[in-house]
Design a protein around this motif. Sequence first.
Motif: not given
Length: 73
Positions: A17-38
């Motif tokens: 669960g901890a590993t999965q949480s980190q994976f999804f948190a990283r995905g959200r961060a990448v999505d946020e950075l992509n949104s800012i760049a766009q």
Amino acid sequence: MSDAHSKSRKQAEIAFGATQSQFFARGRAVDELNSIAQARDEKTIRLREARLAKELDDSMKPAVIPTKRAKKS
């Protein structure tokens, strides 16, 4: 014996669960950075278009040459 199995399974599920949480948190961060760049790219395009339109408008206007006026004495 089943008690030890249950305990190790719980620990494994917690670790997963901890590993999965980190994976999804990283995905959200990448999505946020992509949104800012766009958003930044879209703003850059709008500003460039506005600048080019202004430069074109300015180039179409006749040049104003200031003239010297005689001083009144």
